[in-house]
Design a protein around this motif. Sequence first.
Motif, PDB file in Angstrom:
ATOM      1  N   VAL A 223      45.147  64.554  13.798  1.00 42.29           N
ATOM      2  CA  VAL A 223      44.225  65.579  14.315  1.00 42.29           C
ATOM      3  C   VAL A 223      44.884  66.481  15.358  1.00 42.29           C
ATOM      4  O   VAL A 223      44.319  67.520  15.720  1.00 42.29           O
ATOM      5  N   GLU A 226      46.230  70.764  13.124  1.00 42.36           N
ATOM      6  CA  GLU A 226      45.180  71.165  12.179  1.00 42.36           C
ATOM      7  C   GLU A 226      45.750  71.476  10.790  1.00 42.36           C
ATOM      8  O   GLU A 226      45.143  71.140   9.770  1.00 42.36           O
ATOM      9  N   VAL A 229      46.220  68.229   8.946  1.00 44.92           N
ATOM     10  CA  VAL A 229      44.952  67.679   8.439  1.00 44.92           C
ATOM     11  C   VAL A 229      44.560  68.386   7.146  1.00 44.92           C
ATOM     12  O   VAL A 229      44.178  67.743   6.154  1.00 44.92           O
ATOM     13  N   GLU A 230      44.674  69.704   7.139  1.00 49.32           N
ATOM     14  CA  GLU A 230      44.338  70.477   5.934  1.00 49.32           C
ATOM     15  C   GLU A 230      45.215  70.041   4.755  1.00 49.32           C
ATOM     16  O   GLU A 230      44.747  69.935   3.625  1.00 49.32           O
ATOM     17  N   ILE A 233      44.152  66.671   3.339  1.00 51.00           N
ATOM     18  CA  ILE A 233      42.957  66.825   2.498  1.00 51.00           C
ATOM     19  C   ILE A 233      43.357  67.405   1.134  1.00 51.00           C
ATOM     20  O   ILE A 233      43.000  66.862   0.086  1.00 51.00           O
ATOM     21  N   ASN A 259      38.287  58.427  15.419  1.00 45.47           N
ATOM     22  CA  ASN A 259      38.075  59.628  14.603  1.00 45.47           C
ATOM     23  C   ASN A 259      37.958  59.351  13.099  1.00 45.47           C
ATOM     24  O   ASN A 259      37.904  60.291  12.306  1.00 45.47           O
ATOM     25  N   ASP A 262      34.897  61.007  11.356  1.00 40.70           N
ATOM     26  CA  ASP A 262      35.088  62.471  11.303  1.00 40.70           C
ATOM     27  C   ASP A 262      36.056  62.831  10.181  1.00 40.70           C
ATOM     28  O   ASP A 262      35.818  63.783   9.422  1.00 40.70           O
ATOM     29  N   LEU A 263      37.151  62.095  10.090  1.00 52.98           N
ATOM     30  CA  LEU A 263      38.149  62.374   9.050  1.00 52.98           C
ATOM     31  C   LEU A 263      37.560  62.152   7.657  1.00 52.98           C
ATOM     32  O   LEU A 263      37.794  62.941   6.743  1.00 52.98           O
ATOM     33  N   ARG A 265      34.435  62.455   6.791  1.00 55.41           N
ATOM     34  CA  ARG A 265      33.480  63.527   6.506  1.00 55.41           C
ATOM     35  C   ARG A 265      34.177  64.867   6.241  1.00 55.41           C
ATOM     36  O   ARG A 265      33.613  65.728   5.573  1.00 55.41           O
ATOM     37  N   ARG A 266      35.377  64.992   6.728  1.00 56.15           N
ATOM     38  CA  ARG A 266      36.151  66.213   6.453  1.00 56.15           C
ATOM     39  C   ARG A 266      36.831  66.162   5.084  1.00 56.15           C
ATOM     40  O   ARG A 266      37.381  67.163   4.627  1.00 56.15           O
TER      41      ARG A 266
END
Length: 333
Positions: A223, A226, A229-230, A233, A259, A262-263, A265-266
């Motif tokens: 995290v 950013e 993280v993208e 995913i 986290n 949160d991860l 859900r992302r």
Amino acid sequence: MKEFICGLPKVELHLHIEGSLEPELMFELAKRNQVAIPYNTPQEVRDAYEFHNLQSFLDIYYQGANVLIHEQDFFDLTWAYLLRCREDNVLHTEIFFDPQTHTSRGIEFDTVISGIHGALVQAQHELGITSQLIMCFLRHLDEASAFETLEQALPHKDKIIAVGLDSSEQGHPPQKFENVFQKALTEGFLTVAHAGEEGPAQNIDDALALLGTARIDHGVRCVEDEALVERLIEDKVPLTVCPLSNTKLKVFEDMGQHNVVDLLRRGVCVTLNSDDPAYFGGYMNANFLAVVKAHPMSKEEVAQFTLNAIEASFISESEKLRLQKETLIYLAQ
């Protein structure tokens, strides 16, 4: 929710078999092998499990491993963990082992792997639990030692699915092991690596780029970047997250700060795992329950941890379909 979690099919992808050595078994093996340990009771051992960082845990972890000497010891250690898998409804597990922890003490590589593998085979027959074995290199040692360990593993390629990288992350970046990982890949092993636990997000990037990893162990510091993280995913890179371990080692002060939800859900392919459960206070059910207690979730979200783990596992597509179907049927009920 507790009842739902207990019945939920699970897949564990981040478990150090030496870290499942419960104090009672430690004492039993110390007595059997006449090894002195600096504790008088199992409770004294548990009382010592107050860690302030990764290194404070590793110091006790390596000390505990000294009681493991004979093939039967490694069998008993692994069998005890597999019985816990049955209790927690873990249908498939991918287990790390650290041969250098033992070969450095004069224990033969063959002794270690024969004991562990024997228990895994028996568990498939008697408990219906499938498994894979992942050999880890200790990153606080040099790459030459890792190469030596890789050579020792080659006659056992049929028993080892992947190689990994564990131990102290600080000061030991993925670059240190690039050559041995490339060699492992050419030998047909899959690769994984601990990264982004105590070390920075850059270690995750480097593990993917330099070590060719199929998944990242821990990875919670992704995290900090950013763009990373993208990419996780988009490329569906799995993270094998260990919530109780992370709070016990102060990666997060408490579960409320964690986290992983949160991860999830992302859309990151996060999974829940127990890491070193004897030291961190819980196996799979305990990790699931701790997360849900701190972060209210729907049953569908909780089941997604299992579906992610099935997808991230090193099993055949037909086995993945079988476990997915079992999980979805359970969720529907």
